[in-house]
Design a protein around this motif. Structure first.
Motif, PDB file in Angstrom:
ATOM      1  N   CYS A  12      -6.806   2.484   4.186  1.00  0.00           N
ATOM      2  CA  CYS A  12      -6.113   3.063   3.026  1.00  0.00           C
ATOM      3  C   CYS A  12      -5.858   1.950   2.003  1.00  0.00           C
ATOM      4  N   GLY A  13      -5.276   2.319   0.881  1.00  0.00           N
ATOM      5  CA  GLY A  13      -4.987   1.352  -0.172  1.00  0.00           C
ATOM      6  C   GLY A  13      -4.011   0.274   0.247  1.00  0.00           C
ATOM      7  N   ILE A  14      -3.026   0.636   1.050  1.00  0.00           N
ATOM      8  CA  ILE A  14      -2.062  -0.363   1.531  1.00  0.00           C
ATOM      9  C   ILE A  14      -2.789  -1.417   2.364  1.00  0.00           C
ATOM     10  N   ASP A  15      -3.726  -0.983   3.189  1.00  0.00           N
ATOM     11  CA  ASP A  15      -4.517  -1.893   4.009  1.00  0.00           C
ATOM     12  C   ASP A  15      -5.280  -2.887   3.125  1.00  0.00           C
ATOM     13  N   ALA A  16      -5.917  -2.384   2.073  1.00  0.00           N
ATOM     14  CA  ALA A  16      -6.671  -3.249   1.157  1.00  0.00           C
ATOM     15  C   ALA A  16      -5.749  -4.220   0.424  1.00  0.00           C
ATOM     16  N   ALA A  17      -4.567  -3.748   0.026  1.00  0.00           N
ATOM     17  CA  ALA A  17      -3.610  -4.614  -0.678  1.00  0.00           C
ATOM     18  C   ALA A  17      -3.066  -5.695   0.256  1.00  0.00           C
ATOM     19  N   MET A  18      -2.724  -5.302   1.478  1.00  0.00           N
ATOM     20  CA  MET A  18      -2.162  -6.262   2.418  1.00  0.00           C
ATOM     21  C   MET A  18      -3.174  -7.335   2.797  1.00  0.00           C
ATOM     22  N   ASP A  19      -4.454  -7.010   2.716  1.00  0.00           N
ATOM     23  CA  ASP A  19      -5.495  -7.994   3.024  1.00  0.00           C
ATOM     24  C   ASP A  19      -5.400  -9.220   2.113  1.00  0.00           C
ATOM     25  N   VAL A  20      -5.015  -9.017   0.861  1.00  0.00           N
ATOM     26  CA  VAL A  20      -4.960 -10.152  -0.069  1.00  0.00           C
ATOM     27  C   VAL A  20      -3.583 -10.803  -0.155  1.00  0.00           C
ATOM     28  N   VAL A  21      -2.548 -10.173   0.418  1.00  0.00           N
ATOM     29  CA  VAL A  21      -1.224 -10.809   0.384  1.00  0.00           C
ATOM     30  C   VAL A  21      -0.729 -11.211   1.764  1.00  0.00           C
ATOM     31  N   THR A  22      -1.569 -11.026   2.789  1.00  0.00           N
ATOM     32  CA  THR A  22      -1.171 -11.422   4.132  1.00  0.00           C
ATOM     33  C   THR A  22      -0.985 -12.937   4.178  1.00  0.00           C
ATOM     34  N   GLY A  23       0.091 -13.345   4.771  1.00  0.00           N
ATOM     35  CA  GLY A  23       0.456 -14.755   4.825  1.00  0.00           C
ATOM     36  C   GLY A  23       1.819 -14.912   4.181  1.00  0.00           C
ATOM     37  N   LYS A  24       2.650 -15.679   4.789  1.00  0.00           N
ATOM     38  CA  LYS A  24       4.040 -15.822   4.337  1.00  0.00           C
ATOM     39  C   LYS A  24       4.158 -16.252   2.879  1.00  0.00           C
ATOM     40  N   TRP A  25       3.251 -17.087   2.409  1.00  0.00           N
ATOM     41  CA  TRP A  25       3.448 -17.740   1.125  1.00  0.00           C
ATOM     42  C   TRP A  25       2.756 -17.057  -0.050  1.00  0.00           C
ATOM     43  N   LYS A  26       1.802 -16.179   0.182  1.00  0.00           N
ATOM     44  CA  LYS A  26       1.021 -15.632  -0.926  1.00  0.00           C
ATOM     45  C   LYS A  26       1.866 -14.853  -1.932  1.00  0.00           C
ATOM     46  N   GLU A  62      -7.721 -19.139  -0.988  1.00  0.00           N
ATOM     47  CA  GLU A  62      -7.973 -17.732  -0.684  1.00  0.00           C
ATOM     48  C   GLU A  62      -7.634 -16.847  -1.881  1.00  0.00           C
ATOM     49  N   MET A  63      -6.529 -17.146  -2.542  1.00  0.00           N
ATOM     50  CA  MET A  63      -6.114 -16.346  -3.692  1.00  0.00           C
ATOM     51  C   MET A  63      -7.079 -16.523  -4.860  1.00  0.00           C
TER      52      MET A  63
END
Length: 118
Positions: A12-26, A62-63
């Motif tokens: 889903c969209g949340i899955d796609a969004a979380m892929d790029v913000v996963t990680g404590k610091w992003k 990564e970002m």
């Protein structure tokens, strides 16, 4: 260069969004760049107490690969590198603002509950 191994398919969209913000610091890097504008590496590191140099470098790379952060290298002596949000990074930050507001309310609620217990 380290790359994020995950690139869909997404549930889903949340899955796609979380892929790029996963990680404590992003998300905190996004916040720092949104609130303070273009920053040099040292400024970012000072603005994010507790982040290691290695982790900051990894997350910024990564970002940059994900199109969220722009890295500008100036050919000067000493060399200067600046980081800023791309339009894509800005729109992600806009999407994260309601989550931040929710987190603020949660923190306040937890603090009030702690006060009742104390």
């Amino acid at each position: 260069m380290t790359s994020n191994p995950r690139r869909g398919p997404y549930i889903c969209g949340i899955d796609a969004a979380m892929d790029v913000v996963t990680g404590k610091w992003k998300s905190l890097i996004l916040w720092e760049l949104d609130n303070h504008g273009t920053r040099r590496f040292g400024e970012l590191k000072r603005g994010l107490p507790g982040v290691s140099e290695k982790m900051l470098i990894q997350h910024l790379r990564e970002m940059e690969q994900d199109g969220l952060v722009h890295r500008e290298v100036y050919r000067e002596v000493p060399p200067r590198v600046e980081y800023s949000l791309t339009e894509h990074g800005t729109t992600l930050n806009d999407a994260l603002r309601p989550l931040g507001a929710w987190g603020t309310k949660r923190s306040q609620r937890l603090a009030a509950e702690h006060e009742l217990v104390s």
